[in-house]
Design a protein around this motif. Sequence first.
Motif, PDB file in Angstrom:
ATOM      1  N   VAL A  10       0.841  -1.198   0.000  1.00  0.00           N
ATOM      2  CA  VAL A  10       0.000   0.000   0.000  1.00  0.00           C
ATOM      3  C   VAL A  10       0.877   1.248   0.000  1.00  0.00           C
ATOM      4  CG1 VAL A  10      -1.651   1.361   1.352  1.00  0.00           C
ATOM      5  CG2 VAL A  10      -1.990  -1.103   1.078  1.00  0.00           C
ATOM      6  N   GLU A  11       1.908   1.274   0.836  1.00  0.00           N
ATOM      7  CA  GLU A  11       2.800   2.428   0.884  1.00  0.00           C
ATOM      8  C   GLU A  11       3.467   2.654  -0.464  1.00  0.00           C
ATOM      9  OE1 GLU A  11       5.582   2.433   4.151  1.00  0.00           O
ATOM     10  OE2 GLU A  11       4.024   1.761   5.518  1.00  0.00           O
ATOM     11  N   ALA A  14       0.899   4.055  -2.848  1.00  0.00           N
ATOM     12  CA  ALA A  14       0.535   5.417  -2.476  1.00  0.00           C
ATOM     13  C   ALA A  14       1.603   6.425  -2.885  1.00  0.00           C
ATOM     14  CB  ALA A  14       0.280   5.510  -0.979  1.00  0.00           C
ATOM     15  N   THR A  15       2.858   6.011  -2.884  1.00  0.00           N
ATOM     16  CA  THR A  15       3.937   6.934  -3.253  1.00  0.00           C
ATOM     17  C   THR A  15       4.267   6.890  -4.735  1.00  0.00           C
ATOM     18  OG1 THR A  15       5.629   5.304  -2.686  1.00  0.00           O
ATOM     19  CG2 THR A  15       4.990   6.865  -0.967  1.00  0.00           C
ATOM     20  N   ASP A  16       3.750   5.890  -5.446  1.00  0.00           N
ATOM     21  CA  ASP A  16       4.036   5.755  -6.874  1.00  0.00           C
ATOM     22  C   ASP A  16       2.736   5.911  -7.665  1.00  0.00           C
ATOM     23  OD1 ASP A  16       5.551   5.320  -9.141  1.00  0.00           O
ATOM     24  OD2 ASP A  16       5.410   3.144  -9.019  1.00  0.00           O
ATOM     25  N   LEU A  17       2.103   7.073  -7.502  1.00  0.00           N
ATOM     26  CA  LEU A  17       0.837   7.326  -8.173  1.00  0.00           C
ATOM     27  C   LEU A  17       1.036   7.504  -9.675  1.00  0.00           C
ATOM     28  CD1 LEU A  17      -0.740   9.927  -5.727  1.00  0.00           C
ATOM     29  CD2 LEU A  17      -1.260   7.490  -5.887  1.00  0.00           C
ATOM     30  N   LEU A  18       0.022   7.143 -10.430  1.00  0.00           N
ATOM     31  CA  LEU A  18       0.025   7.368 -11.870  1.00  0.00           C
ATOM     32  C   LEU A  18      -0.103   8.871 -12.123  1.00  0.00           C
ATOM     33  CD1 LEU A  18      -2.425   4.513 -12.921  1.00  0.00           C
ATOM     34  CD2 LEU A  18       0.068   4.508 -13.052  1.00  0.00           C
ATOM     35  N   SER A  26      -5.082  13.799  -3.884  1.00  0.00           N
ATOM     36  CA  SER A  26      -5.773  12.946  -2.925  1.00  0.00           C
ATOM     37  C   SER A  26      -5.523  13.472  -1.520  1.00  0.00           C
ATOM     38  CB  SER A  26      -5.267  11.509  -3.030  1.00  0.00           C
ATOM     39  OG  SER A  26      -5.879  10.693  -2.059  1.00  0.00           O
ATOM     40  N   ASP A  27      -6.579  13.477  -0.706  1.00  0.00           N
ATOM     41  CA  ASP A  27      -6.433  13.875   0.687  1.00  0.00           C
ATOM     42  C   ASP A  27      -5.809  12.756   1.507  1.00  0.00           C
ATOM     43  OD1 ASP A  27      -7.577  16.357   0.220  1.00  0.00           O
ATOM     44  OD2 ASP A  27      -9.603  15.642   0.674  1.00  0.00           O
ATOM     45  N   ARG A  31      -5.147   5.578   1.718  1.00  0.00           N
ATOM     46  CA  ARG A  31      -6.505   5.010   1.625  1.00  0.00           C
ATOM     47  C   ARG A  31      -6.864   4.797   0.162  1.00  0.00           C
ATOM     48  NH1 ARG A  31      -9.872   1.494   2.511  1.00  0.00           N
ATOM     49  NH2 ARG A  31     -12.042   2.080   2.314  1.00  0.00           N
ATOM     50  N   GLN A  32      -6.495   5.755  -0.692  1.00  0.00           N
ATOM     51  CA  GLN A  32      -6.740   5.620  -2.123  1.00  0.00           C
ATOM     52  C   GLN A  32      -6.020   4.387  -2.656  1.00  0.00           C
ATOM     53  OE1 GLN A  32      -5.594   9.091  -4.358  1.00  0.00           O
ATOM     54  NE2 GLN A  32      -5.996   8.122  -6.319  1.00  0.00           N
ATOM     55  N   ALA A  33      -4.776   4.184  -2.228  1.00  0.00           N
ATOM     56  CA  ALA A  33      -4.008   3.015  -2.663  1.00  0.00           C
ATOM     57  C   ALA A  33      -4.664   1.724  -2.188  1.00  0.00           C
ATOM     58  CB  ALA A  33      -2.577   3.103  -2.146  1.00  0.00           C
ATOM     59  N   GLU A  34      -5.166   1.706  -0.959  1.00  0.00           N
ATOM     60  CA  GLU A  34      -5.852   0.508  -0.440  1.00  0.00           C
ATOM     61  C   GLU A  34      -7.033   0.140  -1.324  1.00  0.00           C
ATOM     62  OE1 GLU A  34      -7.097   0.962   3.602  1.00  0.00           O
ATOM     63  OE2 GLU A  34      -5.061   1.280   4.326  1.00  0.00           O
ATOM     64  N   VAL A  35      -7.838   1.139  -1.691  1.00  0.00           N
ATOM     65  CA  VAL A  35      -9.027   0.896  -2.506  1.00  0.00           C
ATOM     66  C   VAL A  35      -8.627   0.411  -3.900  1.00  0.00           C
ATOM     67  CG1 VAL A  35     -11.031   1.995  -3.593  1.00  0.00           C
ATOM     68  CG2 VAL A  35     -10.457   2.512  -1.213  1.00  0.00           C
ATOM     69  N   ILE A  36      -7.647   1.067  -4.501  1.00  0.00           N
ATOM     70  CA  ILE A  36      -7.185   0.675  -5.832  1.00  0.00           C
ATOM     71  C   ILE A  36      -6.670  -0.764  -5.823  1.00  0.00           C
ATOM     72  CG2 ILE A  36      -5.377   1.064  -7.558  1.00  0.00           C
ATOM     73  CD1 ILE A  36      -5.645   4.093  -6.840  1.00  0.00           C
ATOM     74  N   LEU A  37      -5.856  -1.100  -4.830  1.00  0.00           N
ATOM     75  CA  LEU A  37      -5.294  -2.453  -4.753  1.00  0.00           C
ATOM     76  C   LEU A  37      -6.373  -3.493  -4.453  1.00  0.00           C
ATOM     77  CD1 LEU A  37      -1.970  -1.636  -2.905  1.00  0.00           C
ATOM     78  CD2 LEU A  37      -2.237  -2.358  -5.291  1.00  0.00           C
ATOM     79  N   ALA A  38      -7.352  -3.147  -3.610  1.00  0.00           N
ATOM     80  CA  ALA A  38      -8.437  -4.091  -3.314  1.00  0.00           C
ATOM     81  C   ALA A  38      -9.250  -4.379  -4.572  1.00  0.00           C
ATOM     82  CB  ALA A  38      -9.333  -3.533  -2.214  1.00  0.00           C
ATOM     83  N   GLU A  39      -9.541  -3.339  -5.358  1.00  0.00           N
ATOM     84  CA  GLU A  39     -10.287  -3.545  -6.606  1.00  0.00           C
ATOM     85  C   GLU A  39      -9.470  -4.362  -7.600  1.00  0.00           C
ATOM     86  OE1 GLU A  39     -11.261   0.405  -7.837  1.00  0.00           O
ATOM     87  OE2 GLU A  39     -12.900   0.584  -6.390  1.00  0.00           O
TER      88      GLU A  39
END
Length: 86
Positions: A10-11, A14-18, A26-27, A31-39
């Motif tokens: 996740v970290e 989160a640090t390697d955003l597209l 993103s605020d 959390r955004q990374a968690e959701v992306i990875l879960a999907e």
Amino acid sequence: MTEPADESRVESRATDLLPEEQVAGSDDPERQAEVILAESDERTEHPEETRRESSQTPDEEDTAPAAPADPATGRPTDAGTGTRPD
């Protein structure tokens, strides 16, 4: 939340955003990374169940081979007839 084994994943995400994610901002990138990875995991684990929900998965008809090209012109022919669609 995430399991400890997933925290580094996740970290890293989160640090390697597209680029488009960076522009949108993103605020809460973690959390955004968690959701992306879960999907992503859901699509990987259940591809047939999630195929229609994914904008990145082509429909079956989108993966059909293209009509053969006329060797003289390089233009597509009508499938099965060998004639050009003029």
